[in-house]
Design an enzyme around this catalytic site. Structure first.
Site, mmCIF file in Angstrom:
data_model
loop_
_atom_site.group_PDB
_atom_site.id
_atom_site.type_symbol
_atom_site.label_atom_id
_atom_site.label_comp_id
_atom_site.label_asym_id
_atom_site.label_seq_id
_atom_site.Cartn_x
_atom_site.Cartn_y
_atom_site.Cartn_z
ATOM 1 N N LYS B 91 0.844 -1.206 0.000
ATOM 2 C CA LYS B 91 0.000 0.000 0.000
ATOM 3 C C LYS B 91 0.874 1.250 0.000
ATOM 4 C CE LYS B 91 -2.533 -1.293 3.590
ATOM 5 N NZ LYS B 91 -2.274 -2.717 3.751
ATOM 6 N N CYS B 180 -11.708 2.290 16.590
ATOM 7 C CA CYS B 180 -10.550 1.417 16.379
ATOM 8 C C CYS B 180 -9.587 1.325 17.547
ATOM 9 C CB CYS B 180 -9.821 1.755 15.085
ATOM 10 S SG CYS B 180 -8.826 3.227 15.119
ATOM 11 N N MET B 181 -9.536 2.295 18.443
ATOM 12 C CA MET B 181 -8.547 2.142 19.525
ATOM 13 C C MET B 181 -8.979 2.708 20.857
ATOM 14 S SD MET B 181 -7.022 5.485 19.056
ATOM 15 C CE MET B 181 -8.360 5.911 19.927
ATOM 16 N N MET B 364 -7.148 -4.563 16.393
ATOM 17 C CA MET B 364 -8.613 -4.552 16.459
ATOM 18 C C MET B 364 -9.200 -5.767 17.175
ATOM 19 S SD MET B 364 -9.364 -1.722 15.280
ATOM 20 C CE MET B 364 -7.768 -1.088 15.715
ATOM 21 N N GLY B 401 -4.369 1.579 13.642
ATOM 22 C CA GLY B 401 -4.662 1.338 12.231
ATOM 23 C C GLY B 401 -4.594 2.569 11.354
ATOM 24 N N GLN B 402 -4.492 3.757 11.954
ATOM 25 C CA GLN B 402 -4.536 4.986 11.150
ATOM 26 C C GLN B 402 -3.278 5.821 11.411
ATOM 27 O OE1 GLN B 402 -8.662 6.700 10.623
ATOM 28 N NE2 GLN B 402 -8.859 5.847 12.672
#
Lengths: 79, 775
Positions: B91, B180-181, B364, B401-402
């Site tokens: 990615k 997500c967190m 997650m 995740g971000q």
């Protein structure tokens, strides 16, 4: 598009065989390290289809333990 | 011309080879290549290489972007980045293509009579400001809200918090990182009193064992996983995969141990039982540095509107805790968890061996959990009982995740209860923020309003009438999606969406603002290891696209807050970052100066005396330790970390006769989150064009389903149809199915449940009950 480079880790003791396998695949160039079991792999494909097909070929190599990507270049063929 | 092209291509190949050699040199000091090969790899060229953190996941890889004639044309891993040491994932190396999708949003669009009409940026910003003001006049300040993201840059999140909390006077600020967190945050706060990992990625170079708790790192964090594999090759480190589904990570691990959904709670307690029983508890560490607590149980799952929960922790002692663990002896939990007694004891041995350094990783799997805070606490318990924490190689590590879930959402504090430093409930913290923001302290309300799920419920009820959504795609990601999509479409709601491409979320917007993406503007991200990274504007944004930061500044000025937002266009990022760092002054969270961030691949807070802090709470590395001991958990008033008594409790919805399968959702290697960027990268889209449902081969045989067959998935919330995947990339256990959520044409969140952890308010996307039928 695209030209990419990877670190290719051979299965233990199989650097030479992996080098031969990689050199026999179209769109691939490979450079072995002289004192470590590691190769530099450079791939040069013309389109996404060729790239996807090359990916499948690489994944099937028995002497390739792990492939880690390093760089990718967006280089048009006809510009 | 042909020769010129061939020569350029050869030159680019040489650059690619050189990048790989440089990376190999960083990873394998002393490695040699034949001299002719080195000479062949040219170092000169016309590309201008500029550094940035990657746009996608929370690992925060350093990348170098090759710019030519105002366009980004190449990407390579930055060998000077301690994060990725020159590596790059699929990615990351395709990231620049996402800048140039054919359907980039380039001009504002306003919905008129059901159709979108192009307008100017000035008119769109005027409309947004006037709508916000009218909503406040008609319904009150708590009727307006902003919903942002862990992809917000630090300046984006900072101006959002300042505008809404400090100037307008509402705590209606949330971000998708709640999805997500949030459980990682409440896990850290309850166990240590301070958020974010105590260790860093360098722990990977020291650990002997890596335990992955429900974390498919091979696909979700591939560069870090490469670093793990590298340590296995070099030092024989072991990788243990604890999982509910066989994944690429399982296949690469030394040992993959499957457990039943939700039973990680029992498994973690069973490991602690064994540690106590075998005498592997580091008694002196625990006596000096830990206290014991228990909280309320049977808390519910937040399924009803306006659900409230407040924990009431009680002190307990080591004996009470030991007694509690008696219920989790391996022979008692093996049936519940599906993990053999032998494997439970093996895991305890891994953690308990005093000669082994252990890292635990999760993301997650543990966070999107109706008992997410608890399972975070329980993994910390294991590390605290063994004293394997805050030292190189001993590290419980929650991944994100971000790109800026940590930097923006957690550190700037773009959640309803948070401020850049501290929480809205604390008067001193409110005073501190108000002073820096130049607003009366009374402006900042002392009570949090809505967490994310409740914010969308409030939109449905009509308690919220105006919502500004930036850099996120909730009309794909919200659980129990239909309710919230219908809510957004109701009359008397006004939705603004700032994004770079059309998405299902722009479909529900009244105004769509085109945003400048990543290196089309200047900004900063903060990654999972407390590393803040800067990037400059490298290329122009298309059309009228504008950074989210500047969009908000323009609206703030139109609403009368010129004084608080008097930043200059040319220097606003530097001004904002400088102002932001004032919130975090002091040894516990001091931020690195911008000059340092411009000169290197980021730095880690606390940044004290010109140095990053790699291991917090360890006096050898962390200058904030002040108790005279080797460790100081200074986030808690008594300086001690908390070992929590947290039991196993079942999920709110479990398979039954009618809905007889567990549904788990997640990501895939090729696509990032909802795919709004990666699906516009042709090679990634081609590699993974659509979502699918993974079915266990035996279930597939029983249901007469083969790969490619269409399958109907039905939950109590809805039905969708997807092609089956049997025995391919991932293999769920019998009675379970897995569906990735990247595909906006197959919205799996129509089926998921909006139950959440009562402490963190983070929804559980990993467990609900569905029916599986061949279509």
């Amino acid at each position: 598009m695209p030209i990419t480079s990877y670190l290719a880790h051979p299965v233990e003791g199989q650097q030479q065989k992996l080098l031969e396998e990689l050199l026999s695949i179209s769109h691939c160039e490979a450079l072995p390290a002289v004192n470590t079991e590691l190769l530099i792999l450079i791939t040069d494909t013309r389109n996404a289809g060729e790239e996807a097909s090359l990916k499948i070929q690489l994944e099937s190599l028995e002497n390739l333990k792990h492939l880690a990507m390093v760089a990718g270049f967006q280089t048009p063929i006809n510009s | 011309m042909g020769n010129l092209n061939a020569s350029r291509r050869n030159f680019v190949k040489k650059m690619a080879a050189l990048s790989a050699m440089t990376t190999a040199t960083a990873l394998f000091p002393g490695i040699l290549f034949a001299e002719t090969q080195r000479n062949n790899a040219s170092t000169t060229g016309t590309l201008d290489w500029k550094k940035a953190p990657c746009r996608f996941c929370g690992v925060g890889c350093g990348v170098l972007i090759g710019i030519e004639n105002g366009k980004a044309v190449a990407v390579k891993g930055d060998p000077n980045s301690p994060v990725n040491k020159g590596l790059c994932c699929v990615k990351g190396y395709h990231s620049i293509i996402a800048l140039y999708g054919k359907d980039r949003l380039t001009h504002p669009l306003v919905k008129k009579n059901g159709s979108y009409v192009q307008t100017t940026m000035q008119e769109a910003l005027d409309l947004i400001a006037s709508k916000m003001q009218k909503t406040i006049t008609d319904y009150g300040k708590d009727a307006v809200s902003i919903y942002g993201s862990g992809q917000w840059t630090i300046p984006d999140g900072y101006v959002a918090s300042k505008l809404f909390k400090g100037c307008i006077g509402t705590n209606n600020v949330e971000a998708n990182a709640r999805l997500c967190m949030a459980s990682a945050v409440t896990g850290f706060l309850t166990s240590f009193g301070l958020d974010e990992p105590m260790g860093c990625y360098e722990d990977i170079d020291h650990a002997d064992i890596f335990v992955l708790w429900g974390n498919n790192m091979a696909e979700m964090h591939p560069v870090l996983f490469s670093r793990l594999l590298d340590q296995r090759l070099k030092r024989g480190a072991k990788i243990i995969d604890l999982t509910t589904r066989t994944t690429r990570t399982s296949k690469a691990a030394d040992n993959s141990i499957l457990f039943r959904p939700q039973t990680d709670l029992a498994l973690a307690n069973a490991i602690c039982y064994e540690l106590v029983k075998k005498g592997w508890v580091h008694r002196s560490f625990v006596e000096k540095h830990c206290s014991f607590r228990k909280g309320l149980t049977d808390m519910g799952y937040g399924l009803e509107d306006n659900y409230q929960f407040k924990d009431r922790p009680k002190k307990i002692n080591y004996k009470d805790y030991q007694q509690f663990l008696e219920g989790y002896a391996p022979e008692k939990v093996t049936q519940l968890t599906g993990v053999s007694e032998k494997d439970i004891r093996y895991l305890a041995t891994c953690y308990g061996d005093p000669n082994k350094k252990v890292m635990s990783f999760w993301c997650m799997g543990m966070n999107q959990h109706t008992r997410g805070t608890w399972i975070n606490n329980l993994v910390y318990n294991i590390h605290l009982l063994t004293g394997k924490i805050s030292t190189p190689g001993n590290s419980p590590f929650s991944l994100t995740g971000q790109p800026s879930a940590c930097g923006t959402v957690r550190e700037v504090g773009t959640l309803t209860h948070k401020l850049p430093h501290g929480v809205v409930m604390n008067k001193t913290h409110r005073e501190h923020a108000a002073k820096i923001w130049g607003v009366p302290v009374e402006n900042i309300p002392s009570k949090p309003t809505y967490h994310t799920v409740e914010m969308f419920r409030a939109l449905d009820r009509g308690d919220i009438r105006f919502m500004w959504i930036q850099v996120t795609n909730p009309m794909v990601t919200m659980p129990k999606l239909k309710r919230y999509r219908d809510a957004a479409k109701k009359e008397q709601r006004f939705i603004v969406v700032s994004d770079v491409y059309p998405t299902p979320t722009t479909d529900i917007a009244d105004v769509i603002l085109p945003s400048a993406m990543w290196i089309e503007r200047e900004g900063l991200y903060g990654n999972s290891e407390r590393r803040t990274q800067y990037f400059e504007q490298m290329i122009p944004a298309p059309g009228e696209a504008m950074s989210d930061t500047w969009q908000m500044i323009e609206v703030a000025k139109r609403m009368g807050f010129e004084k608080q937002f008097s930043y200059q266009k040319e220097t606003h990022i530097e001004e904002i970052y400088k102002e932001y760092t004032r919130h975090h002054e002091g040894k516990k969270h001091a931020m690195p100066p911008l000059s340092i961030l411009k000169s290197q691949a980021g730095a880690q807070w606390p940044f004290v005396n010109g140095k990053s802090t790699q291991w917090r709470f360890n006096a050898q590395y962390d200058s904030a330790c002040s108790n005279g001991e080797a460790f100081h958990f200074y986030g808690k008033p008594d300086g001690k970390a908390v070992i929590w008594q947290r039991p196993y409790e079942p999920a709110p919805e479990v398979p039954d006769k009618e809905f007889d399968f567990w549904l788990c959702t997640g990501r895939v290697l090729e696509h990032w989150h909802t795919g709004s960027m990666t699906r516009r990268i042709p090679v990634l889209h081609k590699a993974m064009p659509k979502a699918y449902v993974e079915v266990h081969p035996k279930d597939a045989k029983r249901l007469q389903i083969q790969t490619g067959d269409l399958v109907l998935l039905t939950s109590r919330r809805g039905t969708i149809q997807l092609p089956a995947s049997v025995n391919e990339r991932g293999i769920p256990e019998m009675g379970q199915v897995f569906v990735p959520f990247f595909d906006e044409d197959m919205l799996i969140n129509e089926l998921t449940l909006d139950a959440f952890c009562p402490i963190s308010k983070q929804p559980d996307y990993k467990k609900c009950a569905v029916k599986v039928q061949k279509a």
